[in-house]
Write a protein that holds these residues in place. Structure first.
Motif, PDB file in Angstrom:
ATOM      1  N   ALA A   1       0.877  -1.241   0.066  1.00  0.00           N
ATOM      2  CA  ALA A   1       0.120   0.005   0.012  1.00  0.00           C
ATOM      3  C   ALA A   1       0.836   1.193  -0.109  1.00  0.00           C
ATOM      4  CB  ALA A   1      -0.919   0.000   1.084  1.00  0.00           C
TER       5      ALA A   1
ATOM      6  N   GLU B   1      -3.890   6.414   2.449  1.00  0.00           N
ATOM      7  CA  GLU B   1      -3.435   5.125   1.880  1.00  0.00           C
ATOM      8  C   GLU B   1      -4.614   4.422   1.056  1.00  0.00           C
ATOM      9  OE1 GLU B   1      -1.728   0.891   3.906  1.00  0.00           O
ATOM     10  OE2 GLU B   1      -1.729   2.886   5.192  1.00  0.00           O
ATOM     11  N   ARG B   2      -4.226   4.141  -0.117  1.00  0.00           N
ATOM     12  CA  ARG B   2      -5.179   3.683  -0.980  1.00  0.00           C
ATOM     13  C   ARG B   2      -5.284   1.872  -0.665  1.00  0.00           C
ATOM     14  NH1 ARG B   2      -7.431   7.936  -2.660  1.00  0.00           N
ATOM     15  NH2 ARG B   2      -6.320   9.484  -3.850  1.00  0.00           N
ATOM     16  N   ASN B   3      -6.189   1.391  -0.498  1.00  0.00           N
ATOM     17  CA  ASN B   3      -6.573  -0.127  -0.438  1.00  0.00           C
ATOM     18  C   ASN B   3      -5.445  -0.557   0.610  1.00  0.00           C
ATOM     19  OD1 ASN B   3      -8.782  -0.221  -2.369  1.00  0.00           O
ATOM     20  ND2 ASN B   3      -7.080   0.388  -3.856  1.00  0.00           N
ATOM     21  N   PRO B   4      -5.542  -0.617   1.931  1.00  0.00           N
ATOM     22  CA  PRO B   4      -4.672  -1.065   2.956  1.00  0.00           C
ATOM     23  C   PRO B   4      -4.907  -2.323   2.837  1.00  0.00           C
ATOM     24  CG  PRO B   4      -6.262   0.301   4.004  1.00  0.00           C
ATOM     25  CD  PRO B   4      -6.722   0.417   2.592  1.00  0.00           C
ATOM     26  N   LEU B   5      -3.872  -3.097   3.554  1.00  0.00           N
ATOM     27  CA  LEU B   5      -3.955  -4.601   3.701  1.00  0.00           C
ATOM     28  C   LEU B   5      -4.970  -4.759   4.823  1.00  0.00           C
ATOM     29  CD1 LEU B   5      -0.381  -5.875   3.801  1.00  0.00           C
ATOM     30  CD2 LEU B   5      -1.849  -5.842   1.973  1.00  0.00           C
ATOM     31  N   GLU B   6      -6.080  -6.030   4.540  1.00  0.00           N
ATOM     32  CA  GLU B   6      -6.870  -6.336   5.524  1.00  0.00           C
ATOM     33  C   GLU B   6      -6.368  -6.596   6.919  1.00  0.00           C
ATOM     34  OE1 GLU B   6     -10.391  -6.411   7.293  1.00  0.00           O
ATOM     35  OE2 GLU B   6     -10.311  -6.043   5.194  1.00  0.00           O
TER      36      GLU B   6
ATOM     37  N   TYR C   1     -11.608   5.241   7.531  1.00  0.00           N
ATOM     38  CA  TYR C   1     -11.645   3.881   6.361  1.00  0.00           C
ATOM     39  C   TYR C   1     -13.019   4.169   5.614  1.00  0.00           C
ATOM     40  CZ  TYR C   1     -11.230   0.037   3.936  1.00  0.00           C
ATOM     41  OH  TYR C   1     -11.245  -1.147   2.793  1.00  0.00           O
TER      42      TYR C   1
ATOM     43  N   LYS D   1     -17.576   3.244   1.244  1.00  0.00           N
ATOM     44  CA  LYS D   1     -18.199   3.513   0.092  1.00  0.00           C
ATOM     45  C   LYS D   1     -18.130   4.990  -0.080  1.00  0.00           C
ATOM     46  CE  LYS D   1     -23.023   3.687   0.827  1.00  0.00           C
ATOM     47  NZ  LYS D   1     -24.354   3.320   0.694  1.00  0.00           N
TER      48      LYS D   1
ATOM     49  N   GLY E   1     -12.339   2.364   0.022  1.00  0.00           N
ATOM     50  CA  GLY E   1     -11.231   1.822  -0.018  1.00  0.00           C
ATOM     51  C   GLY E   1     -10.129   2.554   0.586  1.00  0.00           C
ATOM     52  N   ASP E   2     -10.074   3.610   0.702  1.00  0.00           N
ATOM     53  CA  ASP E   2      -9.010   4.487   1.362  1.00  0.00           C
ATOM     54  C   ASP E   2      -8.907   4.712   2.721  1.00  0.00           C
ATOM     55  OD1 ASP E   2      -8.490   5.369  -1.262  1.00  0.00           O
ATOM     56  OD2 ASP E   2      -9.231   7.227  -1.196  1.00  0.00           O
TER      57      ASP E   2
ATOM     58  N   LYS F   1     -18.423   5.338   6.274  1.00  0.00           N
ATOM     59  CA  LYS F   1     -17.134   5.331   6.737  1.00  0.00           C
ATOM     60  C   LYS F   1     -16.980   4.885   8.198  1.00  0.00           C
ATOM     61  CE  LYS F   1     -16.000   9.886   8.418  1.00  0.00           C
ATOM     62  NZ  LYS F   1     -15.329  10.995   8.525  1.00  0.00           N
TER      63      LYS F   1
END
Length: 148
Positions: free
Chosen positions: A51, A62-67, A99, A102, A122-123, A143
């Motif tokens: 990321a 941070e775009r699409n951080p790890l789950e 986070y 949508k 996803g941000d 969010k």
């Protein structure tokens, strides 16, 4: 066995490929089984996406951080907030980490003219304490958030 071919991009993403014996013809259908004894191609890709965190106008995104990061921080247990498309002023009395599940928002920090930071589903975003800005919600937002 050959060593994997490593490909690295500027964003830090890496990929490796291990190519075995044989050849591949683009005209051969991908689902066609190779016959015993015929040349074959074995391709194994390993992709690790890291990321990327950017900071613009004091806002960290941070775009699409790890789950695993979201789980470690307990993000899915944080309170939720949402709103329909709208435009309104906001001042952060405390640091907010959120986070977006949508939606899409353009955030215009005060004193930055027409410059903005666009955040979307996803941000993972951090707003600093004391920031005054205008939120321009262009798509309904949902969010998780946490104030420190």
């Amino acid at each position: 066995m050959a060593n994997p071919l490593m490909i690295s991009t500027r964003s830090g993403n890496t990929a490796s490929a291990l190519v075995g014996r044989g050849s591949y013809s683009p005209s051969q259908p991908a689902n066609q089984k190779a016959r015993r004894g015929s040349p074959s191609l074995r391709l194994t890709l390993k992709i690790r996406a890291e990321a990327m965190v950017t900071e613009k106008l004091g806002i960290k995104v941070e775009r699409n951080p790890l789950e695993s990061k979201l789980s470690e921080l307990g993000v899915r247990q944080w309170p939720k907030w949402g709103c329909p498309p709208s435009k309104f002023p906001w001042t952060y009395s405390a640091k907010e980490t959120c986070y977006l599940l949508k939606g899409k928002v353009k955030v215009y920090p005060e004193g930055c003219g027409d410059e903005f930071v666009e955040i979307a589903a996803g941000d993972f975003v951090v707003f600093p304490k004391g920031m005054s800005c205008t939120w321009d919600v262009t798509e309904t937002v949902d969010k998780h958030y946490d104030f420190e």
